[in-house]
Design an enzyme around this catalytic site. Sequence first.
Site, PDB file in Angstrom:
ATOM      1  N   ASP A 183       0.856  -1.181   0.000  1.00 34.21           N
ATOM      2  CA  ASP A 183       0.000   0.000   0.000  1.00 34.21           C
ATOM      3  C   ASP A 183       0.894   1.233   0.000  1.00 34.21           C
ATOM      4  OD1 ASP A 183      -2.346   1.572   0.248  1.00 34.21           O
ATOM      5  OD2 ASP A 183      -2.047   1.682   2.414  1.00 34.21           O
ATOM      6  N   GLU A 233      -4.256  19.993   0.845  1.00 32.74           N
ATOM      7  CA  GLU A 233      -4.934  21.241   1.151  1.00 32.74           C
ATOM      8  C   GLU A 233      -4.545  21.739   2.538  1.00 32.74           C
ATOM      9  OE1 GLU A 233      -8.504  21.939  -1.382  1.00 32.74           O
ATOM     10  OE2 GLU A 233      -6.385  22.387  -1.625  1.00 32.74           O
ATOM     11  N   PHE A 235     -12.696  19.887  -6.930  1.00 30.22           N
ATOM     12  CA  PHE A 235     -11.723  19.103  -7.701  1.00 30.22           C
ATOM     13  C   PHE A 235     -12.357  17.787  -8.134  1.00 30.22           C
ATOM     14  CE2 PHE A 235      -8.581  15.772  -8.051  1.00 30.22           C
ATOM     15  CZ  PHE A 235      -7.576  16.368  -8.807  1.00 30.22           C
ATOM     16  N   LYS A 256      -9.071  17.800 -12.913  1.00 32.43           N
ATOM     17  CA  LYS A 256      -7.757  17.931 -12.274  1.00 32.43           C
ATOM     18  C   LYS A 256      -7.493  19.345 -11.762  1.00 32.43           C
ATOM     19  CE  LYS A 256      -5.424  14.187 -14.757  1.00 32.43           C
ATOM     20  NZ  LYS A 256      -6.632  13.668 -15.400  1.00 32.43           N
ATOM     21  N   THR A 309      -2.617   1.241  -4.661  1.00 33.00           N
ATOM     22  CA  THR A 309      -3.130   2.328  -3.837  1.00 33.00           C
ATOM     23  C   THR A 309      -4.476   2.808  -4.356  1.00 33.00           C
ATOM     24  OG1 THR A 309      -2.696   4.602  -3.091  1.00 33.00           O
ATOM     25  CG2 THR A 309      -1.807   3.970  -5.220  1.00 33.00           C
ATOM     26  N   GLY A 310      -5.244   3.382  -3.470  1.00 35.22           N
ATOM     27  CA  GLY A 310      -6.523   3.972  -3.853  1.00 35.22           C
ATOM     28  C   GLY A 310      -6.407   5.416  -4.261  1.00 35.22           C
ATOM     29  N   ARG A 364      -5.990   4.039  -7.873  1.00 33.60           N
ATOM     30  CA  ARG A 364      -7.452   3.953  -7.823  1.00 33.60           C
ATOM     31  C   ARG A 364      -7.918   2.501  -7.742  1.00 33.60           C
ATOM     32  NH1 ARG A 364      -9.311   8.370  -5.688  1.00 33.60           N
ATOM     33  NH2 ARG A 364      -8.901  10.267  -6.860  1.00 33.60           N
ATOM     34  N   LYS A 371      -7.244  -5.181  -5.273  1.00 32.02           N
ATOM     35  CA  LYS A 371      -5.943  -5.504  -4.689  1.00 32.02           C
ATOM     36  C   LYS A 371      -5.813  -7.010  -4.466  1.00 32.02           C
ATOM     37  CE  LYS A 371      -5.147  -1.124  -2.245  1.00 32.02           C
ATOM     38  NZ  LYS A 371      -4.855  -0.483  -0.943  1.00 32.02           N
TER      39      LYS A 371
END
EC number: 7.6.2.1
Length: 986
Positions: free
Chosen positions: A326, A441, A483, A488, A616-617, A698, A704
């Site tokens: 991960d 952010e 976003f 993007k 990874t997500g 994603r 996974k």
Amino acid sequence: SCCDCLLRTCRRRKELKARTVWLGCPEKCEEKYPKNGIKNQKYNILTFVPGVLYQQFKFFLNLYFLVVACSQFVPSLKIGYLYTYWAPLGFVLAVTMVREAVDEVRRHRRDKEMNSQLYSKLTVRGDSLTDYSPRWQPRGQPVIPHGYCLMSDGIFLNLLVNSEHAGSDTCACFIRTDQLDGETDWKLKVAVACTQRLPADLFSITAYVYAQQPELDIHSFEGNFTRVGLLDLELNRLTKALFLAQVVLSVVMVALQGFVGPWFRNLFRFVVLFSYIIPISLRVNLDMGKSAYGWIIMKDENIPGTVVRTSTIPEELGRLVYLLTDKTGTLTQNEMVFKRLHLGTVSYGTDTMDEVQSHIVQSHAGTGASATPSHTATPSAPKVRKSVVSRVHEAVKAIALCHNVTPVYETRTGMAEAEGTEADQDFGDHNRTYQASSPDEVALVRWTESVGLTLVNRDLTSLQLKTPVGQILTFTILQIFPFTSESKRMGIIVKEEATGEITFYMKGADVAMASIVQYNDWLEEECGNMAREGLRTLVVAKKSLSEEQYQDFESRYNQARLSLYDRALKVAAVVESLEREMELLCLTGVEDQLQTDVRPTLELLRNAGIKIWMLTGDKLETATCIAKSSRLVARSQDIHVFRPVSNRVEAHLELNAFRRKHDCALVISGDSLEVCLRYYEHELVELACQCPAVVCCRCSPTQKAQIVRLLQQHTANRTCAIGDGGNDVSMIQAADCGIGIEGKEGRQASLAADFSITQFKHIGRLLMVHGRNSYKRSAALGQFVMHRGMIISAMQAVFSSIFYFASVPLYQGFLMVGYATIYTMFPVFSLVLDQDVKPEMALLYPELYKDLTKGRSLSFKTFFIWALISVYQGGILMYGALVLFDQEFVHVVAISFTALVLTELLMVALTVRTWHWLMVMAEFLSLGCYLASLAFLNEYFDLSFIATGAFLWKVCVITLVSCLPLYIIKYLKRKFSPPSYSKLSS
């Protein structure tokens, strides 16, 4: 049949149904739903014994000995005493059950710890109780404080209760779904309109919440808890080969008899007689060895906090080829740090941020500062200085305004501040935290605070900034454009109350912003420079709007939002009308801090021949950036970004384009991966396995786990998965070896994994040192235990051949039990302390790990060599005793058995590569036990003969002939063809 029907009924999964949760109607809340408790246990009280017995007897070795032991109840097949067969089998099963029981109790304690967390629950009286565990039924209304983890059923009620309880007019809260999809970002959730004005007493209303039935998607984790290592499977195959040799040998014996008389009964008696060729102690020795490896791992001071949760597969750590990891919380700390601000002509780094702060202070030094005349003796210098100050101020102001961050204040009671939005509110830094949908952010807003422009308040319609001099600047939020992965970028239109100025701010990825901002000659180059440093870049721009321009835009925007057809396209077109010729303000660089020593650890694993895949997500840009900064992808390597595909034709074209690339890393999204696997599974896996590194972004938890299974099916190599969140559980349990990290995303991954570590860097020592030792030791232990059984079977075969192929045992009763236990057990088991390479050497030369993945330490070749050694030594011991015995048969037994015990002790010494003081003690302990027991073995030995010198010299000669040639061969082999590790040791 009836049995099949009963089996299907037991296996049938419970049907999942929709739920209705009532408010204010206790009588309607009686329907029972499954509890929300976590359960990682394999068995319960009723299934423990049957389950353990099934897991044991599904192996050929244990099933074989069960059949042999049962055969001894038949008088015509009985050979020796019953306890010589049932006692070892019972001991093996007892040890296994104790080990499984200990593991099961540990799982129960971990589950109990997680399930005993208390919640507050609203009652009909309106008060709160704190005695309700997370196994609450959906009919309850829990009150969840800030920062608490909750089962997902409660999210809707969380909004209802918290929003009203806090007295907020926005009815909004932030949630995280890190245990579902790995996203640690805070997501803003607003209560639906009809629930925003509910009374504080929820039981005074009559309403219900309807929730659809649970869906598979990301809320379902797949996997199994029963782990069987590759070494166990290899030993199971070798025992089958031994059984085949046993049967062949028995058939040969019966054939040499001429198949006379009841030959079939004689055949079975020979099978029982040679049953020691398959050692029943093999399983118990390996299981005890694995427990010892686990204890050694947990006591290693160099990897503190490591926990072995599955004691059956430590040797798997030494056979890994693929490591699937991960990103967030595993490779990175998920803590963003602002690193760079670039204005085109000037760049500010971490060591020059004080200059930015001084510019901000100067721009807000006084209300009259901007009106002060600028003509001095040298007008050019003040003009340049003012220009830099103005540009820095505009850039910092844009960063402080263009985001979705909300400041949160907490008092001593933990309640959010509900009153006061001006300077009289407590805007102190000590109780302010930031919540946002992205850690990037938060990093940007924290940086603006550090240089003097602080975000102090925000709601759905306005936000406030505090200047270095304490002045509060209020801005009205007119529009927000969130976003999205497609655009993007994000934008915001604000109106400053003091001046009435309307400004459109926008920030986003360089690929999206390059065509929006005015022409420049530095953006592309600087973005590339920051990307190579592993920084996540954002381009910030602005556009000033007049009142008329904004009114025109708002009219067109609202009209597009009300459109019934192509609404999204029309809204995007209206927004794009503003995104033209925007003024480029700055370029920012944010770094996601890596875990300690991630880069050297990944380099160590690559040098060891382990291929690393990052699943990874997160979005593609973030994943690519971390792959570069962590050196998962080397600086010299190219990256092939797999374009989004949605059908078979697009997938075919993109695979062909990828096939033409050489030695490049692959970056692919979960959607494209799903399409390719649907049509070109074999081709994609084949190409991906050739890549030095693969990044899948994603990815859902189900994907996974699917990737892990694909590697297992198409490569037949061992896989390891490592993660720290609940979304990694499916991947961890699908892999051959699962490693969990106890991190910020909770303990769900570490509790479900086979091994738990506290830092990613510990995986290097876990694999290179402990994985290597566990595999090499288990291989040596397994083969030596088999040698111990084969040598005595060879002696039995020689004895039966000489005495007219009679199915009579050579050694009976306690001699056989003692041979496999107190006479040889301690030295043989001490092999679990042996090591061929020192830990420092294994870490310094990770290339040594590559040899382990080939499985050469335990193979049919090494097995055949040990079989030849056993036949040679068994023949020498038996023939030597027959040649040298005097008159009585009992002398043959005494000489051969004593030489057999000494040979086993010397063979252990021959096998050991690094001596440990416990090994020496084990050798002398076993020898002492045998010598001491001679006084009680008058039933088998002639004690007067044992005390003579003839006995001693005959035993020494036979033992020397059986062992000396092997010592000579070992010496010559190490001298002329030494193994790789011995070269390093010298």
